[in-house]
Design a protein around this motif. Structure first.
Motif, mmCIF file in Angstrom:
data_model
loop_
_atom_site.group_PDB
_atom_site.id
_atom_site.type_symbol
_atom_site.label_atom_id
_atom_site.label_comp_id
_atom_site.label_asym_id
_atom_site.label_seq_id
_atom_site.Cartn_x
_atom_site.Cartn_y
_atom_site.Cartn_z
ATOM 1 N N ALA A 166 -13.313 -8.160 15.108
ATOM 2 C CA ALA A 166 -13.893 -6.851 15.172
ATOM 3 C C ALA A 166 -13.684 -6.271 13.741
ATOM 4 C CB ALA A 166 -13.297 -6.103 16.144
ATOM 5 N N GLY A 167 -14.595 -6.397 12.685
ATOM 6 C CA GLY A 167 -14.227 -5.966 11.391
ATOM 7 C C GLY A 167 -14.376 -4.405 11.309
ATOM 8 N N TYR A 168 -13.387 -3.873 10.563
ATOM 9 C CA TYR A 168 -13.276 -2.486 10.453
ATOM 10 C C TYR A 168 -14.779 -1.963 9.768
ATOM 11 C CZ TYR A 168 -8.449 -3.206 11.516
ATOM 12 O OH TYR A 168 -7.076 -3.911 11.841
ATOM 13 N N SER A 169 -15.012 -0.475 10.109
ATOM 14 C CA SER A 169 -16.196 0.165 9.653
ATOM 15 C C SER A 169 -16.122 0.540 8.195
ATOM 16 C CB SER A 169 -16.449 1.390 10.466
ATOM 17 O OG SER A 169 -15.599 2.176 10.572
ATOM 18 N N GLU A 170 -16.954 1.035 7.535
ATOM 19 C CA GLU A 170 -16.893 1.652 6.333
ATOM 20 C C GLU A 170 -16.208 3.021 6.515
ATOM 21 O OE1 GLU A 170 -20.072 3.902 2.988
ATOM 22 O OE2 GLU A 170 -20.723 2.573 4.740
ATOM 23 N N GLN A 171 -16.274 3.789 7.593
ATOM 24 C CA GLN A 171 -15.496 5.113 7.770
ATOM 25 C C GLN A 171 -14.021 4.636 7.841
ATOM 26 O OE1 GLN A 171 -16.719 7.226 11.145
ATOM 27 N NE2 GLN A 171 -15.003 8.338 11.290
ATOM 28 N N ALA A 172 -13.505 3.624 8.269
ATOM 29 C CA ALA A 172 -12.210 3.365 8.516
ATOM 30 C C ALA A 172 -11.585 3.028 7.091
ATOM 31 C CB ALA A 172 -11.994 1.920 9.281
ATOM 32 N N GLY A 173 -12.582 2.241 6.061
ATOM 33 C CA GLY A 173 -12.066 2.266 4.774
ATOM 34 C C GLY A 173 -11.904 3.305 4.050
ATOM 35 N N VAL A 178 0.878 -1.159 0.162
ATOM 36 C CA VAL A 178 -0.051 0.156 -0.165
ATOM 37 C C VAL A 178 0.969 1.452 0.029
ATOM 38 C CG1 VAL A 178 -2.294 -0.959 1.185
ATOM 39 C CG2 VAL A 178 -0.370 -0.084 2.420
ATOM 40 N N LEU A 179 2.100 1.130 0.355
ATOM 41 C CA LEU A 179 2.946 2.367 0.291
ATOM 42 C C LEU A 179 3.434 2.732 -0.999
ATOM 43 C CD1 LEU A 179 5.542 1.637 3.240
ATOM 44 C CD2 LEU A 179 3.235 2.878 3.204
ATOM 45 N N HIS A 180 3.046 1.747 -1.942
ATOM 46 C CA HIS A 180 3.323 2.335 -3.601
ATOM 47 C C HIS A 180 2.027 2.289 -4.168
ATOM 48 C CE1 HIS A 180 7.414 1.140 -2.067
ATOM 49 N NE2 HIS A 180 7.700 2.294 -2.741
ATOM 50 N N ALA A 181 0.908 2.354 -3.768
ATOM 51 C CA ALA A 181 -0.443 2.241 -4.255
ATOM 52 C C ALA A 181 -0.279 3.694 -5.131
ATOM 53 C CB ALA A 181 -1.645 2.212 -3.242
ATOM 54 N N LYS A 182 -1.006 3.451 -6.208
ATOM 55 C CA LYS A 182 -1.174 4.721 -7.030
ATOM 56 C C LYS A 182 -2.396 4.502 -7.882
ATOM 57 C CE LYS A 182 1.187 7.520 -10.585
ATOM 58 N NZ LYS A 182 2.512 7.546 -11.492
ATOM 59 N N ASP A 183 -3.327 5.513 -7.785
ATOM 60 C CA ASP A 183 -4.579 5.906 -8.772
ATOM 61 C C ASP A 183 -5.421 4.468 -8.200
ATOM 62 O OD1 ASP A 183 -3.531 7.797 -9.815
ATOM 63 O OD2 ASP A 183 -2.497 6.841 -11.459
ATOM 64 N N ALA A 193 -3.939 6.462 1.489
ATOM 65 C CA ALA A 193 -3.364 5.503 0.757
ATOM 66 C C ALA A 193 -3.685 5.428 -0.949
ATOM 67 C CB ALA A 193 -3.622 4.105 1.128
ATOM 68 N N SER A 194 -3.736 6.669 -1.199
ATOM 69 C CA SER A 194 -3.735 7.113 -2.621
ATOM 70 C C SER A 194 -4.920 6.331 -3.173
ATOM 71 C CB SER A 194 -2.546 6.711 -3.449
ATOM 72 O OG SER A 194 -1.676 7.425 -3.124
ATOM 73 N N GLY A 195 -6.157 6.182 -2.679
ATOM 74 C CA GLY A 195 -7.193 5.741 -3.245
ATOM 75 C C GLY A 195 -7.412 4.220 -2.899
ATOM 76 N N SER A 196 -6.321 3.563 -2.312
ATOM 77 C CA SER A 196 -6.351 2.128 -2.237
ATOM 78 C C SER A 196 -7.700 1.430 -1.364
ATOM 79 C CB SER A 196 -5.143 1.507 -1.481
ATOM 80 O OG SER A 196 -5.143 0.181 -1.316
ATOM 81 N N THR A 197 -8.038 0.393 -1.819
ATOM 82 C CA THR A 197 -9.334 -0.050 -1.231
ATOM 83 C C THR A 197 -8.671 -1.391 -0.505
ATOM 84 O OG1 THR A 197 -9.839 -1.428 -3.314
ATOM 85 C CG2 THR A 197 -11.000 0.646 -2.855
ATOM 86 N N ALA A 198 -7.511 -1.476 -0.182
ATOM 87 C CA ALA A 198 -6.980 -2.692 0.521
ATOM 88 C C ALA A 198 -7.435 -3.197 1.607
ATOM 89 C CB ALA A 198 -5.480 -2.871 0.418
ATOM 90 N N LEU A 199 -7.854 -2.052 2.501
ATOM 91 C CA LEU A 199 -8.485 -2.398 3.782
ATOM 92 C C LEU A 199 -9.890 -3.025 3.762
ATOM 93 C CD1 LEU A 199 -7.368 -1.804 6.755
ATOM 94 C CD2 LEU A 199 -8.770 0.066 6.911
ATOM 95 N N GLN A 200 -10.493 -3.051 2.666
ATOM 96 C CA GLN A 200 -11.717 -3.735 2.628
ATOM 97 C C GLN A 200 -11.799 -5.255 3.066
ATOM 98 O OE1 GLN A 200 -13.648 -2.885 -1.330
ATOM 99 N NE2 GLN A 200 -13.841 -0.633 -0.786
ATOM 100 N N VAL A 201 -10.896 -5.819 2.739
ATOM 101 C CA VAL A 201 -10.418 -7.264 3.075
ATOM 102 C C VAL A 201 -10.619 -7.434 4.333
ATOM 103 C CG1 VAL A 201 -9.325 -7.573 1.003
ATOM 104 C CG2 VAL A 201 -7.984 -7.398 2.926
ATOM 105 N N ARG A 202 -10.574 -6.439 5.478
ATOM 106 C CA ARG A 202 -10.663 -6.607 6.723
ATOM 107 C C ARG A 202 -11.951 -5.915 7.318
ATOM 108 N NH1 ARG A 202 -8.290 -10.795 7.854
ATOM 109 N NH2 ARG A 202 -8.644 -10.086 10.112
ATOM 110 N N SER A 203 -12.857 -5.518 6.523
ATOM 111 C CA SER A 203 -13.798 -4.937 7.047
ATOM 112 C C SER A 203 -15.132 -6.050 7.149
ATOM 113 C CB SER A 203 -14.279 -3.948 5.868
ATOM 114 O OG SER A 203 -13.304 -2.862 5.546
#
Length: 434
Positions: free
Chosen positions: A241-248, A67-72, A255-265
């Motif tokens: 404890a799944g993460y909230s929509e706000q956390a995403g 995620v540190l190199h996420a882009k667009d 993180a430059s628009g990354s949706t990576a956190l959704q897998v932990r939501s």
């Protein structure tokens, strides 16, 4: 003649220095180390009967989201390295001391105001000692540090638990340690993923055909997770404890628009599939995130395992009433306890400040990384040893330690079970059932 005299002098000096170093080593191994009980330590703070070994292990988690190199909105993959420190019951050969020196740093990577300064501190464990086989495989405890932090932040607790018959694995979370701290999105995404990967690796390495020193030594089906601050954030997510929509949304902004956190939501298929029955209990020291909207009621309702929360009532990092206590109150489906250090702030989990942090001229933050303004950190350490020993003893070993939690909320009606008179002042214990 002069050369003979010089030779004698060199030999005498060598013997003198050798004796001095030997005496220094003897003094070091017999001196105080983090976690040794104070006179007012509660009953279960003392070390167990096992000697302790320690080893460092390098792991690689392949194909992780970078995620540190996420882009667009696109996130590349990388092989994520992880270093872990492992403490375990061990055999100490005759002539060897149960003693080690840990290599640590002050400062923070990439911060010119807080340069990295190496130092060492003593521990009571023998490096690379042979494991002591138990009557059965030992329960597993996985430990996760804060941001930034280190796998060596909690040696008072990791050594103590190993002496009581646990294999304890503490993670250096890549891009989140003092030595390599990077942007926050890596920490937000990888905490729970790192913890679950380490659990899988410990399970794999404990197989009898693994050729690892861990073969047959631990029982990954009998695991507890222990986390502090961002580590607490991670262990709660790893256990329901799944993460909230706000956390995403917050993550995507950083993180430059990354949706990576959704897998932990909450509700994500990948998240539901990751829930692991091998984890039997959770200890969350000052877990971060509630004040930032990381969890909502639906997410917290997913916590079902026995959980011990530990908090300072003046925590100014994770928050208390709207932070840690709100998580405790919202975990309505878990049998949970909350130990509160009244007037403590955030540092309710780490080792005491190292002596090196007391040197003149160092940034104040190097001392305050560990210190509690209103509490003796060594006393906090002893109390943590007591309650974590009791909690894991109940849930991983089936020990009859319930009396240590059958307490009044405070000691107004007398001292708590396991505490000497007058020594449970300043503590509160809450308990709530599903």
């Amino acid at each position: 003649m002069q050369s003979s005299v010089r030779l004698v002098r060199v030999l005498l000096m060598t013997l003198f220095v050798g004796a001095a170093l030997s005496g220094q080593a003897q003094e070091n191994k017999d001196s105080f180390v983090f976690g040794d009980p104070l006179p007012d330590a509660p009953e279960l703070a003392a070390r167990g009967t096992s000697k302790v070994g320690v080893r460092t292990l390098k792991l690689t988690h392949p194909g992780q989201m970078d995620v540190l190199h996420a882009k667009d909105g696109k996130t590349p993959l990388y092989d994520r390295p992880l270093t872990v420190e492992i403490w375990y019951p061990a055999r100490i050969p005759a002539g060897k001391a149960e003693f080690t020196q840990y290599d640590e740093v002050m400062g923070v990577a990439n911060d010119p105001k807080r340069p990295l300064i190496p130092y060492t501190f003593a521990g009571r464990a023998l490096r690379d000692a042979e494991p002591e086989p138990g009557q059965g495989a030992y329960p597993l405890v996985i430990v996760s540090h804060g941001y930034p932090g280190s796998r060596l932040m909690f040696t008072y607790l990791t050594e103590n638990l190993a002496s009581k018959g646990y294999v304890v694995v503490s993670i250096d979370h890549t891009e989140s340690t003092y030595r390599d701290a990077a942007a926050f999105p890596s920490t937000l995404l990888n905490r729970a993923l790192d913890e679950l990967f380490v659990l899988n690796e410990m399970d794999r390495l404990s197989k009898k055909d693994s050729k690892s020193f861990l073969a047959g030594l631990l029982d990954a089906n009998n695991t507890a997770l222990v986390g502090y601050s961002m580590g607490g954030y991670g262990v709660l997510n790893a256990t329901g404890a799944g993460y909230s929509e706000q956390a995403g949304k917050l993550f995507g902004q950083m993180a430059s628009g990354s949706t990576a956190l959704q897998v932990r939501s909450t509700g994500a298929p990948e998240y539901k599939a990751s829930q692991d029955s091998r984890i039997k209990a959770v200890v969350a020291f000052a877990p971060w995130g509630m004040e930032r909207g990381v969890w909502d009621a639906n997410g917290l309702a997913g916590l079902t395992r026995p959980t011990l929360f530990v908090a300072g009532s003046k925590d100014d990092v994770s928050g208390y009433e709207k932070g840690i206590k709100a998580i405790y109150d919202g975990a309505v489906n878990a049998d949970r306890y909350m130990l509160t250090y009244v007037n403590a702030r955030h540092n309710v989990a780490p080792n005491p400040p190292p002596t090196e942090s007391l040197k003149p001229g160092l940034p104040f933050g190097e001392y305050m990384r560990y210190a509690e303004p209103a509490w003796n950190e060594r006393r906090i350490n002893n109390i943590n040893q007591h309650f974590v020993t009791a909690f894991l003893g109940i849930h991983l070993k089936g020990l009859d330690y319930g009396k240590y939690f059958d307490l009044k909320e405070n000691d107004a009606d007398g001292p708590w079970t396991g505490f000497k008179p007058r020594t449970s002042v300043g503590l509160e214990m809450r308990h709530a059932k599903p």
